[in-house]
Write a protein that holds these residues in place. Structure first.
Motif, PDB file in Angstrom:
ATOM      1  N   LYS A  96      40.053 -15.892 -65.283  1.00 17.44           N
ATOM      2  CA  LYS A  96      39.565 -16.912 -64.347  1.00 17.44           C
ATOM      3  C   LYS A  96      38.965 -16.307 -63.094  1.00 17.44           C
ATOM      4  O   LYS A  96      38.616 -17.039 -62.152  1.00 17.44           O
ATOM      5  CB  LYS A  96      40.733 -17.834 -63.955  1.00 17.44           C
ATOM      6  N   GLY A  97      38.851 -14.982 -63.027  1.00 18.19           N
ATOM      7  CA  GLY A  97      38.271 -14.338 -61.845  1.00 18.19           C
ATOM      8  C   GLY A  97      39.110 -14.509 -60.600  1.00 18.19           C
ATOM      9  O   GLY A  97      38.566 -14.658 -59.496  1.00 18.19           O
ATOM     10  N   GLY A  98      40.454 -14.496 -60.780  1.00 20.02           N
ATOM     11  CA  GLY A  98      41.345 -14.634 -59.631  1.00 20.02           C
ATOM     12  C   GLY A  98      41.600 -16.068 -59.214  1.00 20.02           C
ATOM     13  O   GLY A  98      42.165 -16.313 -58.153  1.00 20.02           O
ATOM     14  N   LYS A  99      41.209 -17.034 -60.041  1.00 15.42           N
ATOM     15  CA  LYS A  99      41.397 -18.455 -59.697  1.00 15.42           C
ATOM     16  C   LYS A  99      42.259 -19.117 -60.778  1.00 15.42           C
ATOM     17  O   LYS A  99      41.745 -19.698 -61.738  1.00 15.42           O
ATOM     18  CB  LYS A  99      40.053 -19.166 -59.587  1.00 15.42           C
ATOM     19  N   LEU A 100      43.563 -18.999 -60.600  1.00 16.15           N
ATOM     20  CA  LEU A 100      44.478 -19.578 -61.582  1.00 16.15           C
ATOM     21  C   LEU A 100      44.424 -21.098 -61.605  1.00 16.15           C
ATOM     22  O   LEU A 100      44.711 -21.729 -62.615  1.00 16.15           O
ATOM     23  CB  LEU A 100      45.913 -19.121 -61.301  1.00 16.15           C
ATOM     24  N   LEU A 101      44.082 -21.705 -60.472  1.00 19.14           N
ATOM     25  CA  LEU A 101      44.083 -23.163 -60.385  1.00 19.14           C
ATOM     26  C   LEU A 101      42.798 -23.785 -60.914  1.00 19.14           C
ATOM     27  O   LEU A 101      42.596 -25.001 -60.789  1.00 19.14           O
ATOM     28  CB  LEU A 101      44.321 -23.597 -58.938  1.00 19.14           C
ATOM     29  N   ASP A 102      41.916 -22.972 -61.484  1.00 21.69           N
ATOM     30  CA  ASP A 102      40.752 -23.512 -62.175  1.00 21.69           C
ATOM     31  C   ASP A 102      41.181 -23.935 -63.581  1.00 21.69           C
ATOM     32  O   ASP A 102      41.151 -23.153 -64.537  1.00 21.69           O
ATOM     33  CB  ASP A 102      39.647 -22.452 -62.242  1.00 21.69           C
ATOM     34  N   THR A 103      41.637 -25.177 -63.691  1.00 17.90           N
ATOM     35  CA  THR A 103      42.289 -25.643 -64.922  1.00 17.90           C
ATOM     36  C   THR A 103      41.448 -26.650 -65.694  1.00 17.90           C
ATOM     37  O   THR A 103      41.990 -27.413 -66.493  1.00 17.90           O
ATOM     38  CB  THR A 103      43.647 -26.277 -64.566  1.00 17.90           C
ATOM     39  N   MET A 104      40.152 -26.653 -65.491  1.00 19.63           N
ATOM     40  CA  MET A 104      39.309 -27.616 -66.210  1.00 19.63           C
ATOM     41  C   MET A 104      39.401 -27.413 -67.719  1.00 19.63           C
ATOM     42  O   MET A 104      39.507 -28.378 -68.485  1.00 19.63           O
ATOM     43  CB  MET A 104      37.857 -27.479 -65.742  1.00 19.63           C
ATOM     44  N   SER A 105      39.366 -26.144 -68.166  1.00 18.70           N
ATOM     45  CA  SER A 105      39.452 -25.869 -69.607  1.00 18.70           C
ATOM     46  C   SER A 105      40.838 -26.201 -70.160  1.00 18.70           C
ATOM     47  O   SER A 105      40.969 -26.601 -71.322  1.00 18.70           O
ATOM     48  CB  SER A 105      39.111 -24.398 -69.876  1.00 18.70           C
ATOM     49  N   LEU A 106      41.880 -26.049 -69.346  1.00 21.72           N
ATOM     50  CA  LEU A 106      43.234 -26.358 -69.797  1.00 21.72           C
ATOM     51  C   LEU A 106      43.443 -27.867 -69.939  1.00 21.72           C
ATOM     52  O   LEU A 106      44.107 -28.330 -70.870  1.00 21.72           O
ATOM     53  CB  LEU A 106      44.276 -25.786 -68.832  1.00 21.72           C
ATOM     54  N   LYS A 107      42.876 -28.612 -69.007  1.00 20.10           N
ATOM     55  CA  LYS A 107      43.058 -30.066 -69.024  1.00 20.10           C
ATOM     56  C   LYS A 107      42.391 -30.715 -70.220  1.00 20.10           C
ATOM     57  O   LYS A 107      42.771 -31.815 -70.631  1.00 20.10           O
ATOM     58  CB  LYS A 107      42.527 -30.666 -67.727  1.00 20.10           C
ATOM     59  N   LYS A 108      41.386 -30.055 -70.788  1.00 24.09           N
ATOM     60  CA  LYS A 108      40.719 -30.615 -71.961  1.00 24.09           C
ATOM     61  C   LYS A 108      41.659 -30.689 -73.148  1.00 24.09           C
ATOM     62  O   LYS A 108      41.440 -31.495 -74.063  1.00 24.09           O
ATOM     63  CB  LYS A 108      39.496 -29.766 -72.315  1.00 24.09           C
ATOM     64  N   GLN A 109      42.674 -29.855 -73.145  1.00 21.51           N
ATOM     65  CA  GLN A 109      43.666 -29.873 -74.222  1.00 21.51           C
ATOM     66  C   GLN A 109      45.057 -30.186 -73.686  1.00 21.51           C
ATOM     67  O   GLN A 109      46.066 -29.660 -74.160  1.00 21.51           O
ATOM     68  CB  GLN A 109      43.662 -28.530 -74.958  1.00 21.51           C
ATOM     69  N   ASN A 110      45.102 -31.044 -72.687  1.00 16.50           N
ATOM     70  CA  ASN A 110      46.360 -31.574 -72.142  1.00 16.50           C
ATOM     71  C   ASN A 110      47.292 -30.494 -71.611  1.00 16.50           C
ATOM     72  O   ASN A 110      48.514 -30.673 -71.603  1.00 16.50           O
ATOM     73  CB  ASN A 110      47.101 -32.412 -73.182  1.00 16.50           C
ATOM     74  N   CYS A 111      46.713 -29.360 -71.190  1.00 15.76           N
ATOM     75  CA  CYS A 111      47.486 -28.257 -70.594  1.00 15.76           C
ATOM     76  C   CYS A 111      48.531 -27.700 -71.554  1.00 15.76           C
ATOM     77  O   CYS A 111      49.578 -27.193 -71.132  1.00 15.76           O
ATOM     78  CB  CYS A 111      48.155 -28.691 -69.287  1.00 15.76           C
ATOM     79  N   TRP A 112      48.259 -27.797 -72.872  1.00 20.39           N
ATOM     80  CA  TRP A 112      49.188 -27.276 -73.875  1.00 20.39           C
ATOM     81  C   TRP A 112      48.955 -25.806 -74.172  1.00 20.39           C
ATOM     82  O   TRP A 112      49.841 -25.131 -74.681  1.00 20.39           O
ATOM     83  CB  TRP A 112      49.070 -28.077 -75.171  1.00 20.39           C
ATOM     84  N   PHE A 113      47.740 -25.317 -73.902  1.00 19.25           N
ATOM     85  CA  PHE A 113      47.388 -23.941 -74.240  1.00 19.25           C
ATOM     86  C   PHE A 113      46.715 -23.277 -73.048  1.00 19.25           C
ATOM     87  O   PHE A 113      46.006 -23.928 -72.278  1.00 19.25           O
ATOM     88  CB  PHE A 113      46.425 -23.888 -75.433  1.00 19.25           C
TER      89      PHE A 113
END
Length: 333
Positions: free
Chosen positions: A166-183
């Motif tokens: 994530k280039g030092g940005k752990l809170l960039d969770t757009m890709s995680l939210k697409k799969q309900n933060c399961w992966f």
């Protein structure tokens, strides 16, 4: 406002009031089945855990190892249900993804320890390995450090990979939210979960195969037919139980991998949701509905019945003896 029960499973229809206006579709019914299956799995895992806690015959090293596996499965099922409706907060999303990865890793490590313990028991029975220490507490502490500690180290590796990706940005969770933060993202998911999990699966099946050959070898030394049959039945049931548990957990992991990387496929996504939702229920049924546990249940019921019979008999014997002591002989006419 949507809750985790009125939200949508990724790829399924929203179950909010607005989503119910047209009509219930097959996808919405399936999403309800996923949530219902997960809830039943949680209850079944609690029942299985309590069962192994109640009987002293099951509180050995093998049973305690299995209880830790049930605890890891419970954590996974609970976190999975939390993410069903989607997570909007970025901090909660990344925390959920990391927690799920840790719980999944713990399942595989305790599964391997379970097979390793059985293999050691067979070796000790054959006197291939001398029993140096019979203290269950020391063995359990070592198992705990391995079963809960190593997944923590791998989780730290996953955090580093996710941070770099994530280039030092752990809170960039757009890709995680697409799969309900399961992966987690692909690299952290592959190197932090998939790779170590499949290595552990290979090691686990290796222990199971070696245990099978050891069991056959041990039984061949028995001369008494009844003893040979009892040992064969007992060892076969134990090995088959561990094979079934390992197979269920492995299938769920494979389906989760397909659901992660083939997200557009409804088949893999639906198969993963159904398998993940019913995983805890299947494992709980396997560990509680086997012959050994059922025998303990019937043994416990017989003991209670005998206690009631003995207490009733003692009561009547006491009352009879008291009657005999206070019984007055009839007066002569």
């Amino acid at each position: 406002m949507d809750t985790i029960y009125t939200g949508r499973v990724h790829g399924f229809t929203n179950l909010s009031r607005a989503g119910l206006e047209p009509a219930l579709t097959e996808e919405s019914i399936l999403s309800l089945m996923v949530v219902l299956g997960s809830s039943i799995s949680l209850v079944a895992l609690v029942f299985a855990f309590i069962t192994y806690s109640l009987f002293s015959d099951l509180r050995n090293l093998s049973g305690t190892t299995l209880m830790n596996l049930l605890a890891a499965l419970f954590m996974t099922q609970l976190l999975y249900v939390v993410g069903v409706g989607g997570v909007s907060d970025s901090e909660l999303c990344i925390s959920l993804a990391f927690a799920l990865q840790y719980a999944r890793l713990s399942i595989f490590f305790w599964m391997m320890l379970m097979a390793h313990n059985m293999y050691n028991q067979f070796r000790t029975g054959l006197q291939l390995a001398p029993v140096v220490d019979n203290d269950i507490t020391k063995h359990f502490i070592r198992y705990s450090l391995f079963g809960w500690g190593l997944p923590l180290l791998l989780l730290f590796v996953s955090v580093l990979i996710q941070y770099e990706e994530k280039g030092g940005k752990l809170l960039d969770t757009m890709s995680l939210k697409k799969q309900n933060c399961w992966f987690l993202d692909p690299n952290a998911f592959i190197y932090g979960l998939i790779s170590p999990s499949f290595v552990i699966i290979i090691i686990t099946f290796n222990y199971l195969i070696r245990s099978t050959f050891l069991s056959i070898y041990i039984i061949s030394f028995q001369t008494d037919i009844r003893t040979k049959e009892k040992m064969n039945n007992k060892r076969t049931l134990q090995i088959l139980l561990f094979v079934k548990i390992t197979t269920v957990i492995t299938v769920v992991m494979i389906l989760s991998t397909f659901a992660k990387f083939f997200n557009e496929s409804d088949t893999f996504r639906v198969a993963y949701h159904v398998s993940q939702g019913t995983q805890g229920l299947l494992v709980a049924l396997l560990v509680t509905c086997n012959c050994r546990v059922l025998k303990l249940y019937t043994k416990s019921l017989k003991k209670r019945a005998n206690k009631h019979v003995d207490s009733a008999a003692s009561y009547f014997s006491k009352s009879t003896s008291l009657q005999l002591l206070t019984w007055k002989s009839p007066e002569t006419v």
